[in-house]
Motif scaffolding. Structure first.
Motif, PDB file in Angstrom:
ATOM      1  N   LEU A 147       0.647  -2.763   2.694  1.00 30.09           N
ATOM      2  CA  LEU A 147       0.543  -4.147   2.226  1.00 30.09           C
ATOM      3  C   LEU A 147       1.359  -5.136   3.031  1.00 30.09           C
ATOM      4  O   LEU A 147       0.991  -6.300   3.145  1.00 30.09           O
ATOM      5  CB  LEU A 147       0.995  -4.235   0.753  1.00 30.09           C
ATOM      6  N   GLU A 159       0.370 -10.498   6.928  1.00 35.93           N
ATOM      7  CA  GLU A 159       1.300  -9.538   6.357  1.00 35.93           C
ATOM      8  C   GLU A 159       1.330  -8.232   7.133  1.00 35.93           C
ATOM      9  O   GLU A 159       1.903  -7.255   6.686  1.00 35.93           O
ATOM     10  CB  GLU A 159       0.932  -9.249   4.890  1.00 35.93           C
ATOM     11  N   GLU A 205      -6.828   0.199   2.246  1.00 38.08           N
ATOM     12  CA  GLU A 205      -6.804  -1.251   2.141  1.00 38.08           C
ATOM     13  C   GLU A 205      -6.170  -1.842   3.389  1.00 38.08           C
ATOM     14  O   GLU A 205      -5.213  -1.312   3.926  1.00 38.08           O
ATOM     15  CB  GLU A 205      -6.000  -1.680   0.914  1.00 38.08           C
ATOM     16  N   PRO A 226      -3.946  -4.712   5.262  1.00 41.10           N
ATOM     17  CA  PRO A 226      -2.907  -5.650   4.863  1.00 41.10           C
ATOM     18  C   PRO A 226      -3.453  -7.066   4.887  1.00 41.10           C
ATOM     19  O   PRO A 226      -4.293  -7.403   5.722  1.00 41.10           O
ATOM     20  CB  PRO A 226      -1.818  -5.463   5.932  1.00 41.10           C
ATOM     21  N   PRO A 227      -3.026  -7.952   3.943  1.00 43.20           N
ATOM     22  CA  PRO A 227      -3.477  -9.334   3.940  1.00 43.20           C
ATOM     23  C   PRO A 227      -3.103 -10.023   5.243  1.00 43.20           C
ATOM     24  O   PRO A 227      -2.144  -9.651   5.911  1.00 43.20           O
ATOM     25  CB  PRO A 227      -2.709  -9.944   2.749  1.00 43.20           C
ATOM     26  N   ALA A 266       3.383  -9.202   0.343  1.00 38.10           N
ATOM     27  CA  ALA A 266       2.343  -8.770  -0.594  1.00 38.10           C
ATOM     28  C   ALA A 266       2.872  -7.677  -1.527  1.00 38.10           C
ATOM     29  O   ALA A 266       2.587  -7.676  -2.730  1.00 38.10           O
ATOM     30  CB  ALA A 266       1.126  -8.265   0.174  1.00 38.10           C
ATOM     31  N   TRP A 267       3.651  -6.736  -0.962  1.00 40.27           N
ATOM     32  CA  TRP A 267       4.227  -5.668  -1.795  1.00 40.27           C
ATOM     33  C   TRP A 267       5.071  -6.255  -2.910  1.00 40.27           C
ATOM     34  O   TRP A 267       4.920  -5.887  -4.077  1.00 40.27           O
ATOM     35  CB  TRP A 267       5.053  -4.710  -0.948  1.00 40.27           C
ATOM     36  N   MET A 322      -2.222  -1.713  -3.216  1.00 36.89           N
ATOM     37  CA  MET A 322      -1.998  -2.636  -4.335  1.00 36.89           C
ATOM     38  C   MET A 322      -1.823  -1.875  -5.645  1.00 36.89           C
ATOM     39  O   MET A 322      -0.959  -2.209  -6.452  1.00 36.89           O
ATOM     40  CB  MET A 322      -3.158  -3.631  -4.433  1.00 36.89           C
ATOM     41  N   THR A 347       5.055  -9.166  -4.247  1.00 38.28           N
ATOM     42  CA  THR A 347       4.255  -9.920  -5.223  1.00 38.28           C
ATOM     43  C   THR A 347       3.563  -8.990  -6.213  1.00 38.28           C
ATOM     44  O   THR A 347       3.614  -9.185  -7.430  1.00 38.28           O
ATOM     45  CB  THR A 347       3.201 -10.770  -4.491  1.00 38.28           C
ATOM     46  N   VAL A 348       2.919  -7.952  -5.687  1.00 38.55           N
ATOM     47  CA  VAL A 348       2.178  -7.030  -6.558  1.00 38.55           C
ATOM     48  C   VAL A 348       3.143  -6.180  -7.386  1.00 38.55           C
ATOM     49  O   VAL A 348       2.885  -5.896  -8.567  1.00 38.55           O
ATOM     50  CB  VAL A 348       1.227  -6.145  -5.727  1.00 38.55           C
ATOM     51  N   ARG A 354       4.410   0.725   1.191  1.00 38.68           N
ATOM     52  CA  ARG A 354       4.663  -0.665   1.616  1.00 38.68           C
ATOM     53  C   ARG A 354       3.952  -0.990   2.923  1.00 38.68           C
ATOM     54  O   ARG A 354       3.538  -2.136   3.146  1.00 38.68           O
ATOM     55  CB  ARG A 354       6.169  -0.875   1.828  1.00 38.68           C
TER      56      ARG A 354
END
Length: 464
Positions: free
Chosen positions: A348, A388, A382, A384-385, A352-353, A309, A355-356, A345
């Motif tokens: 995420l 995603e 992190e 991934p959501p 998500a990529w 992120m 968006t951030v 990438r």
């Protein structure tokens, strides 16, 4: 009594009053004489300030010109039409100011207009002024990533500087030609220009050009894969810039060494320390082009630390800043950064990529700089959501998307160091991934990882 500009600083004429005064001036028949005096005054100011723009208090002098930028524009506009020789001198003196303020588009337009005037047959212009204009216009073409035009302009400048016997000018033009060639990807052609520029700069004692050339030659060595030599040249440039108290050169090269430490993969602490110093210095002097480079360095560092992120937000902020100042990335760094972004990438996922990244694009340059220099630390990679994650392989397995990627590259026969370079991660991080893969899959060797990856179709086997 005469009212001079400094007596009314901070006040603005109401537009109706301005229009009325302009009409009365035109009716008086003295408009040209007044505008000549106006242009003359601001040429004198530019000539007074220009040498100070390389001194320790350069920021204060740049602010002095900024306060009168509209007057300087008016003087340039009028003199280009009525007294071109004055315009040429004024444009040449203002070039460094425009560069410091990251006004690359505007500065380029004024300098190119002055060059067109200097080519008029009826106009008498001294060779030194034309050489200076060519050199400055070439520098602005470089900032705008028009490298073919930059090579053309600096090549013409080099001929004139040789004709004049101006060794300092020759050294600068040689350095610039080297820079243009390596930005075009021709490192072997770039190196001789830079080596000659460095030798000449050292011989004549031109410390400023020596420091700049060391920096650029270091970049060529990086491109050749000679990281240790690149770092040594960069550190020598830093030492010289500190000795001269040249904040602008120091800000550029400190940030670059920070980037180099990111690229080399295993010096994250050094990278962070130098990028922070570079960002701080560039904010103080208002050098937005190098602030963009520092943001990109921090983005690469976040990616190497698997802080997806943070990386996405910083890449977005850097992209927005470059768009705003009209300084696009040259092709070679763009290729590198695109690969670095692609590696980040994976952390995420696409939605998500995006968006951030858009959040980063919406940040102001100041907000982005504050965010980059903040003490945010993510100790573990992190996840991934939900929803995603990248597409799973044909057979279910316990590995993350990154671990599958590493496994595939192990199967391709790459070493940990090669994988680290390919994914823009540290070698230690790759070692950790390999250990996790072995543990999760209950394997004992890289050969077994390769066999497993082939079974999972993480790679396509070469035909027999």
């Amino acid at each position: 009594a005469e009212v001079r500009a400094e007596d009314v600083r901070g006040y603005k004429l109401l537009e109706p009053v301005r229009q009325y005064a302009r009409e009365r001036l035109e009716e008086s028949g003295e408009a040209d004489a007044f505008r000549h005096r106006h242009a003359e005054f601001f040429l004198e100011l530019a000539e007074e300030v220009a040498p100070e723009l390389t001194a320790a208090n350069q920021r204060a002098w740049a602010e002095r010109l900024e306060a009168d930028h509209d007057n300087l524009r008016a003087a340039l506009s009028w003199s280009l039409e009525r007294e071109p020789e004055m315009a040429l001198r004024l444009a040449a003196k203002l070039a460094r100011f425009w560069e410091m303020q990251a006004r690359f588009v505007e500065g380029s337009e004024w300098l190119e207009a002055a060059l067109r005037q200097s080519g008029r047959a009826e106009l008498t212009i001294d060779v030194a002024t034309r050489a200076k204009l060519l050199s400055e216009a070439g520098t602005f073409a470089f900032h705008r990533a028009d490298f073919d035009r930059a090579v053309e302009l600096h090549g013409e400048a080099l001929k004139l500087y040789r004709q004049l016997g101006d060794d300092s000018g020759v050294a600068f033009a040689l350095m610039c030609l080297g820079v243009q060639h390596f930005e075009k990807g021709d490192y072997e052609r770039a190196a001789p220009y830079l080596e000659e520029a460095l030798a000449l700069s050292r011989r004549i004692g031109d410390k400023r050009n020596t420091a700049s050339t060391l920096h650029n030659l270091a970049e060529v060595e990086r491109q050749r894969g000679n990281y240790e030599r690149a770092k040594a040249l960069g550190m020598e440039s830093i030492a010289l810039a500190r000795e001269m108290e040249d904040k602008r050169q120091l800000a550029a090269v400190v940030g670059w060494v920070g980037l180099l430490a990111v690229w080399s993969g295993d010096e994250h602490d050094l990278a962070e320390r130098f990028l922070k110093e570079g960002l701080s210095l560039n904010r103080k002097i208002g050098n937005w082009a190098y602030i963009a480079y520092c943001l990109e360095g921090f983005a690469g560092l976040a990616g190497a630390r698997e802080q997806g992120m943070r990386a996405a937000r910083l890449w977005g902020a850097a992209e927005a800043l470059r768009t705003n100042i009209g300084a696009p990335l040259p092709p070679e760094p763009r290729s590198y950064y695109d690969r670095s972004m692609a590696a980040a990438r994976v952390l995420l996922g696409e939605i998500a990529w995006e968006t951030v990244f858009a959040d980063g694009m919406a940040m102001s340059a100041q907000e982005a700089a504050e965010y980059a220099s903040s003490e945010e630390v993510v100790p573990a990679p992190e996840s991934p959501p939900t929803g995603e994650e990248t597409v799973a392989p044909l057979t279910t397995d316990p590995l993350t998307a990154r671990e599958r990627e590493v496994a595939a590259m192990v199967a391709q026969g790459l070493s940990n160091r090669q994988i680290a370079r390919e994914l823009f991660l540290s070698e230690r991080t790759i070692e950790a991934h390999v250990s996790k893969i072995l543990r999760k899959l209950d394997l004992t060797s890289r050969t077994e990882i390769a066999a497993w990856a082939t079974e999972q179709r993480l790679i396509v086997p070469e035909p027999a």
